[in-house]
Design a protein around this motif. Structure first.
Motif, short mmCIF file in Angstrom:
data_model
loop_
_atom_site.label_atom_id
_atom_site.label_comp_id
_atom_site.label_asym_id
_atom_site.label_seq_id
_atom_site.Cartn_x
_atom_site.Cartn_y
_atom_site.Cartn_z
N THR A 1 48.33 -5.68 -83.23
CA THR A 1 49.78 -5.90 -83.21
C THR A 1 50.16 -7.22 -83.88
OG1 THR A 1 49.86 -4.67 -81.13
CG2 THR A 1 51.82 -5.92 -81.72
N GLU B 1 43.81 -4.30 -79.28
CA GLU B 1 45.20 -3.84 -79.46
C GLU B 1 46.13 -5.02 -79.74
OE1 GLU B 1 47.64 -1.02 -80.30
OE2 GLU B 1 45.78 -0.38 -79.31
N LYS C 1 49.17 -0.89 -75.36
CA LYS C 1 50.18 -1.14 -76.40
C LYS C 1 51.34 -1.96 -75.84
CE LYS C 1 49.33 2.87 -79.37
NZ LYS C 1 49.06 2.09 -80.60
#
Length: 533
Positions: A194, A190, A363
């Motif tokens: 990003t 994750e 996240k």
């Protein structure tokens, strides 16, 4: 009892013992039991592991098509089948054969591969004695040279994300059976996703599956990719089930900040022994020499980034410590790349174990790390290495504006600070570097930017900053906090030193000085502090 009767009983027992011994010897005895076989596939090799009840007596032979292991004075556990299909890169199947003389033969049938390695691992913690077979299927991928150089080029900053543990080494295990190696891999993916969305940045994972990567190979990933930053991602554990919160660690070459940090480093440093590396690979005898060669500037840069990361982390998650800690982590031993170890949450805490398994939390952590990366490099964005002649292996793209986090990043990232002294001729003064100084500290103290200091002193961002050296700093400074009238402010929930300093156009250090705060002081909701009007 009559003495004669005692003698007869002793004789009878002795005879029985001898008889049992003879029967035992005639039936044979297998000292080592081969109890289990496990396997993992990594990008460059497939690993097969055999669990044993004791240190083995064995030999092996390798041909192009098969690896044959022969164990003497051994037996197979009854639950092992005669054949096991693997069908992984380099390995097709394993055949188990036992003979009457208590010799156990294991044949590993190979497919296309480069080479093989066979080695033993001694029992440690909950791991038994093991024999490990690595079938190497391809060379570790290296960066490809750039082909198109038609536009002005800017080198992308490479951020290495290192999900801890993997394969044989599960790391911490939660009460509900959650493995650290699984949650940190999901977190690492994750974070990579990003960061990859940020213009001017590229993230690289040290592992992208359930397999173990040795410390030396993890560090090689950073070196091969000319990394600008190395972040090792973990999940903590403690005997105290109530312990919770995230924490950030930097390398210490002398010792640990506290006993908890020392124990954490000790446990993490066992990974090579638990996860398994070929004989000698994990025993770097030049460790002490390398540590003595460490550039103070690299460690200082790591501390600068750690400060920013823990500030961002504290906005979205509880903290175990309000400031970064230090300990001798082997995985952080990089000579010229700032490196930190991030403990995201406690697997031993029931609430945080549940949290670590959620997409939302992953996240949030990814956005936090991305924001901290953008903040760390924002002052140096104007000195990113731009080259008319890109070197082979450089990952480049058309020159872009200062890096910003992706649009869906949950954490606010301050814009690049434009120093008042950035334009026109700059008058300078000399400054002598003190022990513990970093470019960031000097820039904040003198109300300038890292970019300006680098420009004035013809330095690069990773150049060593040696104690006693004289450097140039801008002679003029904008109005400081001490020259402005002060007001009282009541700290609200969610306030941080960083956000209050930013809103008042001062540095965090100045805010601490105004309020006689130590580096370790925590900003408590309801506290009255002084701020410039």
């Amino acid at each position: 009892m009559h003495p004669e009767n005692r003698k007869r009983i002793r004789k009878w027992l002795s005879g029985l013992a001898i008889l049992m011994l003879l029967l035992w010897a005639s039936q044979g005895f297998a000292a080592t039991e081969i109890s289990n076989v496990r396997h993992w596939a990594a990008p460059d090799h497939t690993r097969v592991v055999f669990d044993l009840s004791d240190a083995p007596e064995y030999s092996f032979k390798v041909t192009e098509e098969v690896i044959t292991l022969e164990f003497t004075n051994a037996s197979f556990r009854s639950t092992l089948s005669a054949e096991k299909k693997i069908n992984k890169p380099g390995v097709s199947r394993i055949v188990f054969t036992a003979t009457d003389d208590h010799t156990c033969k294991i044949e590993i049938y190979l497919k296309e591969h480069l080479t093989t390695e066979v080695f033993t691992l001694k029992k440690i913690l909950d791991k038994p004695d093991r024999v490990v077979v690595d079938v190497i299927v391809e060379e570790i991928e290296k960066p490809e040279p750039v082909k198109d150089q038609t536009q002005p080029l800017q080198k992308k900053r490479v951020i290495v994300i290192d999900p801890g543990h993997g394969g044989e080494d599960p790391g911490a295990i939660g009460k509900k059976g959650t493995y650290e190696k699984h949650v940190v891999l999901a977190l690492g993916r994750e974070i990579k996703k990003t960061i990859d969305k940020m213009p001017g940045y590229r993230a690289v994972l040290t592992r992208d599956g359930d397999y173990y990567v040795s410390f030396s190979r993890r560090l090689d990933v950073a070196r091969l990719n000319a990394a600008s930053l190395f972040i090792s991602v973990h999940a903590d554990a403690a005997k105290n089930r109530q312990a919770k919160g995230g924490s950030v660690y930097c390398l210490s070459t002398r010792g640990a900040t506290n006993e908890a940090a020392r124990l954490l480093a000790h446990n993490e440093n066992l990974s090579d022994i638990i996860g398994g590396v070929p004989n000698g690979e994990g025993k770097n005898q030049s460790d002490e020499i390398i540590l003595n060669m460490f550039q103070t500037n690299t460690i200082n840069l790591s501390k600068t980034y750690a400060t920013g990361l823990i500030d961002q982390l504290g906005r979205v998650h509880s903290l175990k410590y309000p400031v970064f800690q230090e300990a001798p982590f082997r995985v952080l031993k990089l000579l010229d790349t700032p490196a930190v170890l991030l403990e995201t949450a406690f697997l031993s805490n029931a609430q945080e174990e549940k949290l670590l398994k959620t997409v939302k939390f992953r996240k949030t952590i990814a956005s936090t790390v991305a924001a901290s990366v953008a903040n760390y490099f924002s002052d140096a964005s104007s000195v990113v290495a731009v080259s008319d002649k890109a070197k082979p292996g450089d990952d480049v793209e058309p020159q872009a504006e200062s890096p910003k986090p992706p649009a869906d990043t949950a954490v606010e990232v301050p814009p690049v600070k434009k120093p008042a002294d950035a334009a026109g001729p700059v008058r300078t003064n000399a400054y002598r570097v003190k022990r513990g100084d970093t470019l960031k500290k000097i820039a904040e103290k003198n109300e300038t930017s890292i970019a300006m200091l680098l420009k004035l002193n013809h330095m690069k961002i990773n150049d060593p900053l040696l104690s006693g050296r004289k450097i140039l700093i801008p002679a003029t400074r904008p109005e400081s906090a001490g020259e402005r009238p002060l007001k009282k402010y009541t700290v609200k929930k969610g306030d941080t030193l960083f956000s209050l300093a930013k809103s008042s156009s001062i540095t965090v250090d100045e805010l601490r000085r105004l309020n006689h705060m130590k580096d370790t002081d925590v900003l408590v909701s309801g506290r009255i502090i002084r701020l410039p009007q």
